[in-house]
Design a protein around this motif. Structure first.
Motif, PDB file in Angstrom:
ATOM      1  N   GLU A 109       0.837  -1.197   0.000  1.00 52.32           N
ATOM      2  CA  GLU A 109       0.000   0.000   0.000  1.00 52.32           C
ATOM      3  C   GLU A 109       0.875   1.250   0.000  1.00 52.32           C
ATOM      4  O   GLU A 109       0.629   2.195  -0.736  1.00 52.32           O
ATOM      5  N   VAL A 110       1.907   1.248   0.842  1.00 51.94           N
ATOM      6  CA  VAL A 110       2.893   2.323   0.863  1.00 51.94           C
ATOM      7  C   VAL A 110       4.215   1.713   0.404  1.00 51.94           C
ATOM      8  O   VAL A 110       4.804   0.901   1.097  1.00 51.94           O
ATOM      9  N   CYS A 111       4.648   2.104  -0.759  1.00 52.30           N
ATOM     10  CA  CYS A 111       5.879   1.564  -1.347  1.00 52.30           C
ATOM     11  C   CYS A 111       7.044   2.465  -0.961  1.00 52.30           C
ATOM     12  O   CYS A 111       7.153   3.590  -1.464  1.00 52.30           O
ATOM     13  N   GLU A 112       7.893   1.984  -0.074  1.00 50.36           N
ATOM     14  CA  GLU A 112       9.051   2.770   0.360  1.00 50.36           C
ATOM     15  C   GLU A 112       9.960   3.153  -0.808  1.00 50.36           C
ATOM     16  O   GLU A 112      10.398   4.299  -0.891  1.00 50.36           O
ATOM     17  N   PRO A 113      10.273   2.227  -1.732  1.00 49.05           N
ATOM     18  CA  PRO A 113      11.113   2.629  -2.854  1.00 49.05           C
ATOM     19  C   PRO A 113      10.506   3.772  -3.666  1.00 49.05           C
ATOM     20  O   PRO A 113      11.215   4.665  -4.122  1.00 49.05           O
ATOM     21  N   GLN A 114       9.195   3.758  -3.828  1.00 48.42           N
ATOM     22  CA  GLN A 114       8.533   4.830  -4.576  1.00 48.42           C
ATOM     23  C   GLN A 114       8.701   6.161  -3.860  1.00 48.42           C
ATOM     24  O   GLN A 114       8.978   7.174  -4.487  1.00 48.42           O
ATOM     25  N   GLU A 115       8.554   6.152  -2.553  1.00 52.54           N
ATOM     26  CA  GLU A 115       8.680   7.389  -1.784  1.00 52.54           C
ATOM     27  C   GLU A 115      10.106   7.920  -1.757  1.00 52.54           C
ATOM     28  O   GLU A 115      10.322   9.118  -1.657  1.00 52.54           O
ATOM     29  N   LYS A 116      11.093   7.043  -1.846  1.00 51.21           N
ATOM     30  CA  LYS A 116      12.495   7.442  -1.740  1.00 51.21           C
ATOM     31  C   LYS A 116      13.171   7.713  -3.075  1.00 51.21           C
ATOM     32  O   LYS A 116      14.250   8.282  -3.110  1.00 51.21           O
ATOM     33  N   CYS A 117      12.567   7.324  -4.177  1.00 52.84           N
ATOM     34  CA  CYS A 117      13.193   7.482  -5.495  1.00 52.84           C
ATOM     35  C   CYS A 117      13.431   8.957  -5.804  1.00 52.84           C
ATOM     36  O   CYS A 117      12.485   9.741  -5.886  1.00 52.84           O
ATOM     37  N   PRO A 118      14.695   9.362  -5.995  1.00 53.22           N
ATOM     38  CA  PRO A 118      14.981  10.769  -6.272  1.00 53.22           C
ATOM     39  C   PRO A 118      14.501  11.229  -7.654  1.00 53.22           C
ATOM     40  O   PRO A 118      14.340  12.421  -7.889  1.00 53.22           O
ATOM     41  N   ALA A 119      14.243  10.286  -8.553  1.00 55.39           N
ATOM     42  CA  ALA A 119      13.792  10.638  -9.907  1.00 55.39           C
ATOM     43  C   ALA A 119      12.280  10.459 -10.070  1.00 55.39           C
ATOM     44  O   ALA A 119      11.755  10.657 -11.165  1.00 55.39           O
ATOM     45  N   TYR A 120      11.599  10.072  -8.997  1.00 58.59           N
ATOM     46  CA  TYR A 120      10.145   9.824  -9.050  1.00 58.59           C
ATOM     47  C   TYR A 120       9.798   8.849 -10.179  1.00 58.59           C
ATOM     48  O   TYR A 120       8.813   9.035 -10.892  1.00 58.59           O
ATOM     49  N   ALA A 121      10.604   7.805 -10.317  1.00 60.99           N
ATOM     50  CA  ALA A 121      10.458   6.891 -11.441  1.00 60.99           C
ATOM     51  C   ALA A 121       9.557   5.696 -11.162  1.00 60.99           C
ATOM     52  O   ALA A 121       9.178   4.991 -12.095  1.00 60.99           O
ATOM     53  N   ILE A 122       9.219   5.450  -9.910  1.00 62.29           N
ATOM     54  CA  ILE A 122       8.361   4.311  -9.595  1.00 62.29           C
ATOM     55  C   ILE A 122       6.917   4.802  -9.567  1.00 62.29           C
ATOM     56  O   ILE A 122       6.561   5.684  -8.801  1.00 62.29           O
ATOM     57  N   ILE A 123       6.120   4.209 -10.427  1.00 59.66           N
ATOM     58  CA  ILE A 123       4.749   4.664 -10.644  1.00 59.66           C
ATOM     59  C   ILE A 123       3.789   3.514 -10.366  1.00 59.66           C
ATOM     60  O   ILE A 123       4.057   2.364 -10.735  1.00 59.66           O
ATOM     61  N   LYS A 124       2.681   3.825  -9.710  1.00 60.77           N
ATOM     62  CA  LYS A 124       1.650   2.811  -9.493  1.00 60.77           C
ATOM     63  C   LYS A 124       0.469   3.134 -10.405  1.00 60.77           C
ATOM     64  O   LYS A 124      -0.066   4.231 -10.395  1.00 60.77           O
ATOM     65  N   GLU A 125       0.110   2.141 -11.197  1.00 54.42           N
ATOM     66  CA  GLU A 125      -1.003   2.292 -12.119  1.00 54.42           C
ATOM     67  C   GLU A 125      -1.776   0.972 -12.165  1.00 54.42           C
ATOM     68  O   GLU A 125      -1.164  -0.092 -12.273  1.00 54.42           O
ATOM     69  N   ASP A 126      -3.077   1.047 -12.058  1.00 52.93           N
ATOM     70  CA  ASP A 126      -3.915  -0.163 -12.049  1.00 52.93           C
ATOM     71  C   ASP A 126      -3.458  -1.154 -10.981  1.00 52.93           C
ATOM     72  O   ASP A 126      -3.343  -2.360 -11.230  1.00 52.93           O
ATOM     73  N   ASP A 127      -3.159  -0.633  -9.789  1.00 56.76           N
ATOM     74  CA  ASP A 127      -2.739  -1.438  -8.634  1.00 56.76           C
ATOM     75  C   ASP A 127      -1.457  -2.233  -8.868  1.00 56.76           C
ATOM     76  O   ASP A 127      -1.258  -3.287  -8.272  1.00 56.76           O
TER      77      ASP A 127
END
Length: 63
Positions: free
Chosen positions: A18-36
């Motif tokens: 639900e809360v993806c730590e890698p997504q929150e920490k990525c300096p390039a905002y490259a981790i995206i959640k789409e369609d779960d």
């Protein structure tokens, strides 16, 4: 010259937290959640910083 690294998600290991730590920490905002489901977007710089924060080791770097 070195090949640029790219992060990839190993979907067999990814728990779609639900809360993806890698997504929150990525300096390039490259981790995206789409369609779960998470994926690595084109802004990935290949730094590998996200790997440090995934408790399931679901992110690897490839060249």
């Amino acid at each position: 010259m070195f090949a640029k690294k790219q992060a990839v998600i190993i979907y067999e290991r990814c728990k779609n937290c639900e809360v993806c730590e890698p997504q929150e920490k990525c300096p390039a905002y490259a981790i995206i959640k789409e369609d779960d489901e998470y994926y690595i977007g084109p802004s990935c710089q290949g730094c590998g910083y996200c790997r440090k924060f995934c408790p399931y080791n679901a992110i690897e770097l490839t060249s």
